[in-house]
Motif scaffolding. Structure first.
Motif, PDB file in Angstrom:
ATOM      1  N   GLY A  20       0.832  -1.199   0.000  1.00 21.08           N
ATOM      2  CA  GLY A  20       0.000   0.000   0.000  1.00 21.08           C
ATOM      3  C   GLY A  20       0.865   1.247   0.000  1.00 21.08           C
ATOM      4  N   GLY A  22       1.539   3.461  -2.021  1.00 21.47           N
ATOM      5  CA  GLY A  22       1.086   4.697  -2.672  1.00 21.47           C
ATOM      6  C   GLY A  22       0.114   5.486  -1.811  1.00 21.47           C
ATOM      7  N   PHE A  25      -0.260   6.527   4.644  1.00 25.13           N
ATOM      8  CA  PHE A  25       0.799   6.008   5.515  1.00 25.13           C
ATOM      9  C   PHE A  25       1.935   5.416   4.682  1.00 25.13           C
ATOM     10  N   GLU A  44       2.003  -1.755  -4.588  1.00 28.08           N
ATOM     11  CA  GLU A  44       0.772  -0.972  -4.680  1.00 28.08           C
ATOM     12  C   GLU A  44      -0.071  -1.493  -5.844  1.00 28.08           C
ATOM     13  N   VAL A  45      -1.403  -1.492  -5.651  1.00 29.45           N
ATOM     14  CA  VAL A  45      -2.309  -1.883  -6.734  1.00 29.45           C
ATOM     15  C   VAL A  45      -2.557  -0.706  -7.678  1.00 29.45           C
ATOM     16  N   ASN A  46      -2.440   0.502  -7.129  1.00 31.19           N
ATOM     17  CA  ASN A  46      -2.667   1.714  -7.927  1.00 31.19           C
ATOM     18  C   ASN A  46      -1.330   2.172  -8.522  1.00 31.19           C
ATOM     19  N   VAL A  69       1.139  -4.784  -7.634  1.00 27.19           N
ATOM     20  CA  VAL A  69       0.600  -6.025  -7.064  1.00 27.19           C
ATOM     21  C   VAL A  69      -0.808  -5.779  -6.530  1.00 27.19           C
ATOM     22  N   LEU A  71      -3.032  -7.301  -3.920  1.00 26.59           N
ATOM     23  CA  LEU A  71      -2.864  -8.207  -2.770  1.00 26.59           C
ATOM     24  C   LEU A  71      -4.029  -9.170  -2.586  1.00 26.59           C
ATOM     25  N   ALA A  98      -1.140  -2.037   3.538  1.00 22.15           N
ATOM     26  CA  ALA A  98      -2.319  -1.855   2.667  1.00 22.15           C
ATOM     27  C   ALA A  98      -3.569  -2.386   3.353  1.00 22.15           C
ATOM     28  N   SER A  99      -4.674  -1.741   3.110  1.00 24.58           N
ATOM     29  CA  SER A  99      -5.952  -2.314   3.558  1.00 24.58           C
ATOM     30  C   SER A  99      -7.082  -1.707   2.759  1.00 24.58           C
ATOM     31  N   ILE A 147       0.265  -3.067  10.133  1.00 30.94           N
ATOM     32  CA  ILE A 147      -0.532  -1.895  10.517  1.00 30.94           C
ATOM     33  C   ILE A 147      -1.961  -2.356  10.772  1.00 30.94           C
ATOM     34  N   SER A 148      -2.290  -2.428  12.060  1.00 30.99           N
ATOM     35  CA  SER A 148      -3.645  -2.794  12.471  1.00 30.99           C
ATOM     36  C   SER A 148      -4.435  -1.490  12.653  1.00 30.99           C
ATOM     37  N   LYS A 166      -8.743  -6.315  11.361  1.00 28.61           N
ATOM     38  CA  LYS A 166      -7.651  -5.687  12.116  1.00 28.61           C
ATOM     39  C   LYS A 166      -7.390  -6.434  13.427  1.00 28.61           C
TER      40      LYS A 166
END
Ligand SMILES: NC(=O)c1ccc[n+]([C@@H]2O[C@H](COP(=O)([O-])OP(=O)(O)OC[C@H]3O[C@@H](n4cnc5c(N)ncnc54)[C@H](O)[C@@H]3O)[C@@H](O)[C@H]2O)c1
Length: 258
Positions: A20, A22, A25, A44-46, A69, A71, A98-99, A147-148, A166
């Motif tokens: 994540g 991009g 955080f 990053e997917v974007n 990628v 995820l 990423a989330s 990162i929760s 999370k």
């Protein structure tokens, strides 16, 4: 007399993988670790935002490469991990950042949305650390940071999927810490409170978010990506050499009020 156990921390030239990378955080983490001398693999997917993070790191004098990628696709995680290992060797630090946060009440949410949230927010971190695990273990040094969210502890009306993911990530981190302590790999989670990034801004305006910070957070403001990046840098450093299996909340002093 020495106990013979290594005290280790991030060194210049070590590789950090940021998923994540991009996002809010993710970009701050990438820039911070690059400033501390690490090479950064931005996952990053974007494509646009991932490439932009890598560009900003390089512009600041660091070394970064973007890896596209999604995820939610296990084969893409394996391919991206193989590409990273091929290009750089084992990472020192893997940050599962990423989330996704699709919002709906329990009654309105589809099973597909619930499962997709778990896939990106929990199954993917599991697959990411599994993909790098053997190479990291062979180095006998490493750090995993997941990162929760403080929502793991307090729940979220309209976000049971996200809260569940999370909470699971927190338990996963503790389990991984117990499994990998013998390999000198430390695993901790960060539980941020609300921060000024795109994710909460999907559900509220910028002004409302800032006002919420002034009104409800003891320190009088919401968090910012640099707050989390600073804590992650500490967790990857030798100063945190005796910390593993922890979930560290960073929320401006806000405690759960039922
Ligand atoms: N911002 C907050 O208030 C807050 C609070 C607590 C926890 N967090 C957590 O912090 C982390 C970072 O969040 P953020 O606020 O920077 O959000 P963000 O939306 O800015 O960043 C998330 C990034 O993850 C990427 N991503 C989403 N799905 C992906 C996929 N399938 N494959 C690859 N990349 C994907 C997105 O493209 C985005 O760039 C998340 O785990 C989030 O849950 C955020």
């Amino acid at each position: 007399m020495s106990d013979g156990v290594a005290r280790d921390g991030l060194k210049a030239g070590d590789l950090v993988v940021v998923t994540g990378g991009g996002g809010g955080f993710g970009r701050a983490l990438s820039l911070r670790f690059a400033r501390d001398g690490a090479k950064v693999a931005v996952w990053e997917v974007n494509r646009d935002s991932g490439e932009e993070t890598a560009r900003q790191v390089r512009e600041a004098g660091g070394e970064a490469r973007f890896f596209p990628v999604d995820l939610s696709q296990p084969a893409e995680i394996e391919a991206a991990a193989a590409a990273v290992l091929d290009a750089y060797g084992a990472p020192y630090c893997v940050i599962n950042n990423a989330s996704i946060y699709p919002r709906a009440s329990v009654l309105d949410m589809s099973g597909e949305t619930f499962e997709r949230t778990l896939r990106v927010n929990v199954t993917a971190p599991f697959l990411v650390v599994k993909a790098f695990g053997r190479a990291m273990i062979a180095q006998r040094r490493g750090v995993v940071i997941n990162i929760s969210s403080t929502i793991a502890m307090q729940g979220a009306a309209g976000g049971a999927n996200y809260a569940s993911s999370k909470g699971a990530l927190l338990s996963f981190t503790k389990s991984l810490a117990l499994e990998w302590a013998q390999h000198n790999i430390r695993c901790n989670s960060i539980l941020p409170g609300v921060a000024f990034t795109a994710q909460p801004l999907e559900a509220t305006s910028a002004e409302e978010l800032l006002e919420r910070g002034r009104r409800t957070i003891p320190l009088g403001r919401v968090g910012y990506p640099d707050d989390v990046a600073g804590l992650a840098a500490f967790l990857a450093s030798a100063d945190a050499a005796y910390m593993t299996g922890q979930g560290l909340a960073m929320n401006g002093g806000r405690v759960f009020v039922p």
